[in-house]
Design an enzyme around this catalytic site. Structure first.
Site, mmCIF file in Angstrom:
data_model
loop_
_atom_site.group_PDB
_atom_site.id
_atom_site.type_symbol
_atom_site.label_atom_id
_atom_site.label_comp_id
_atom_site.label_asym_id
_atom_site.label_seq_id
_atom_site.Cartn_x
_atom_site.Cartn_y
_atom_site.Cartn_z
ATOM 1 N N HIS A 62 0.821 -1.212 0.000
ATOM 2 C CA HIS A 62 0.000 0.000 0.000
ATOM 3 C C HIS A 62 0.859 1.268 0.000
ATOM 4 C CE1 HIS A 62 0.157 1.132 4.384
ATOM 5 N NE2 HIS A 62 0.234 -0.166 4.591
ATOM 6 N N ASP A 175 5.749 2.202 6.824
ATOM 7 C CA ASP A 175 4.467 1.527 6.654
ATOM 8 C C ASP A 175 3.649 2.313 5.626
ATOM 9 O OD1 ASP A 175 2.071 0.179 6.908
ATOM 10 O OD2 ASP A 175 1.689 0.833 8.972
ATOM 11 N N GLU A 207 -5.228 1.830 2.363
ATOM 12 C CA GLU A 207 -5.156 0.653 3.221
ATOM 13 C C GLU A 207 -5.402 1.009 4.676
ATOM 14 O OE1 GLU A 207 -3.028 -2.353 5.815
ATOM 15 O OE2 GLU A 207 -2.763 -0.193 5.637
ATOM 16 N N GLU A 208 -4.880 2.160 5.094
ATOM 17 C CA GLU A 208 -4.925 2.545 6.507
ATOM 18 C C GLU A 208 -6.319 2.956 6.979
ATOM 19 O OE1 GLU A 208 -2.658 1.885 8.399
ATOM 20 O OE2 GLU A 208 -0.700 2.060 7.430
ATOM 21 N N ASP A 230 3.855 -5.884 3.816
ATOM 22 C CA ASP A 230 3.528 -4.803 4.746
ATOM 23 C C ASP A 230 4.444 -4.906 5.961
ATOM 24 O OD1 ASP A 230 2.216 -2.609 5.842
ATOM 25 O OD2 ASP A 230 0.223 -3.428 5.486
ATOM 26 N N HIS A 317 3.232 3.781 12.835
ATOM 27 C CA HIS A 317 2.293 4.910 12.750
ATOM 28 C C HIS A 317 2.774 6.127 13.525
ATOM 29 C CE1 HIS A 317 -1.514 2.532 11.345
ATOM 30 N NE2 HIS A 317 -0.398 2.138 10.724
#
Length: 358
Positions: A62, A175, A207-208, A230, A317
């Site tokens: 992603h 990420d 994706e998130e 990922d 994140h």
């Protein structure tokens, strides 16, 4: 790989604003794959064909990173925001951010109270993101607008790429730009003579915020097998909940289960077999606290046998994610090894041996 990763993570591309990432990757892969297109959801879809017909594999990574979006500009020039993707409110304070405006990038900081004010506050209080604000230096709403800032502008962590050691790096958006980098390198390095069939490289969007790009991509191709690339959260630091089942530097993660997917057993076993044969460091991943595009890929069409290659990561994140480049390389090696030996969908199904009865 390091330079590619640095360039990819520097690009501004939160959920729903992945355009520049897609353009960069498309330009990089021009002439290296057989076709490149953007679908209606915004996914970048690349196809590379082997030297003869064979099984088709979807490999997904992603493009989006967690970020924010401008919600309101206060009269004093401070900016209220909403989240794009999952954030921990405890780590937002005092962070540098970057706002993409119609006139260019603007730097800001997420404000916090002075340490001198703590005595007048509850030191245990965690203010939710809706009570926080971004300071871009403007003293009025009009000044912020004059800087080009508007409601709906996207925001990310301020980009940086720091070498902590020869192999460990810190930055934003690993990420999943790390997954994107691995897929780009695999598509670049694999020659058509190296494999049979087709590689459908899908660089997904959003994706998130719910695996949305993968959901649409999964139904566009009649694939035999799928892999998602990922990052995954390691558990090798001293916090109370950590159980040391995944560690930075111990190799690529081969997914067994997460909350979005129970990996196809035969795909997982083939990945383990390839890792052992190629002497690639790996660790089996059982972690219910994460989900990936594989969850949507597995339910595409009539179902696609699906697995995941995970890149171990610390501080996911956040603005200071940390990965080990040796793990990145192990992931690339295992992806390439699997593609060279990939099978048709029937080979990943449960085998039935039904005897005829009179």
């Amino acid at each position: 790989m390091k330079d590619l990763l640095k360039e990819l993570t520097a690009i501004h591309g939160p959920c729903g604003f992945e355009d520049e990432v897609a353009i960069y990757i498309a330009n990089r892969l021009k002439g290296k794959v057989d076709s490149i297109k953007i679908d209606n959801a915004g996914n970048l879809i690349t196809i590379k064909k082997g030297h003869k017909p064979g099984p088709k594999i979807i490999v997904a990574a992603h493009m989006d990173e967690v970020g924010f979006i401008v919600k309101k500009i206060e009269k004093n020039g401070l900016i209220r925001f909403e989240k794009l993707g999952g954030h921990d409110d405890r780590i937002l304070l005092s962070q540098r951010v970057q706002i993409k405006t119609a006139t260019g990038m603007r730097t800001g900081v997420i404000g916090t109270i002075s340490a001198h004010m703590v005595k007048f506050d509850d030191p245990m209080k965690v203010r939710i993101h809706r009570n926080l604000y971004i300071d871009v230096g403007a003293s009025s709403q009009q000044e912020a607008k004059d800087l080009g800032i508007e409601i709906g502008d996207s925001v990310t962590w301020f980009p940086h790429f720091d070498l902590l050691t020869e192999t460990r790096v810190s930055g934003k958006a690993f990420d999943d730009r790390a997954g994107c980098a691995i897929l780009v390198k695999a598509l670049e390095d694999l020659d058509s003579a190296d494999f049979v069939g087709e590689i459908i490289g899908v660089f997904t969007v959003q994706e998130e915020v719910g695996l949305r790009g993968a959901r649409t991509a999964a139904h566009q191709f009649d694939a035999d097998v799928a892999l998602a690339l990922d990052t995954t959260a390691v558990s090798d630091t001293p916090e109370e909940m950590m159980d040391n089942t995944l560690a930075l530097g111990d190799g690529v993660g081969i997914k067994v289960i997460d909350f979005s997917l129970i990996a196809n057993k035969k795909v997982k076993n083939q990945l383990v077999k390839a890792a052992n044969e190629q002497d690639i460091n790996y660790q089996l991943e059982v972690f219910l606290g994460i989900g990936t595009d594989a969850g949507e890929l597995s339910v595409g069409q009539s179902g696609i046998p699906t697995g995941v290659l995970s890149i171990p990561s610390r501080y996911a994140h956040s603005s200071i994610e940390v990965i080990d480049l040796n793990d990145v390389e192990a992931t690339r090696q295992l992806l390439v090894a699997f593609i060279k030996e990939m099978n048709y969908a029937a080979d990943y199904r449960v085998k039935l041996n039904l005897e005829e009865t009179k």
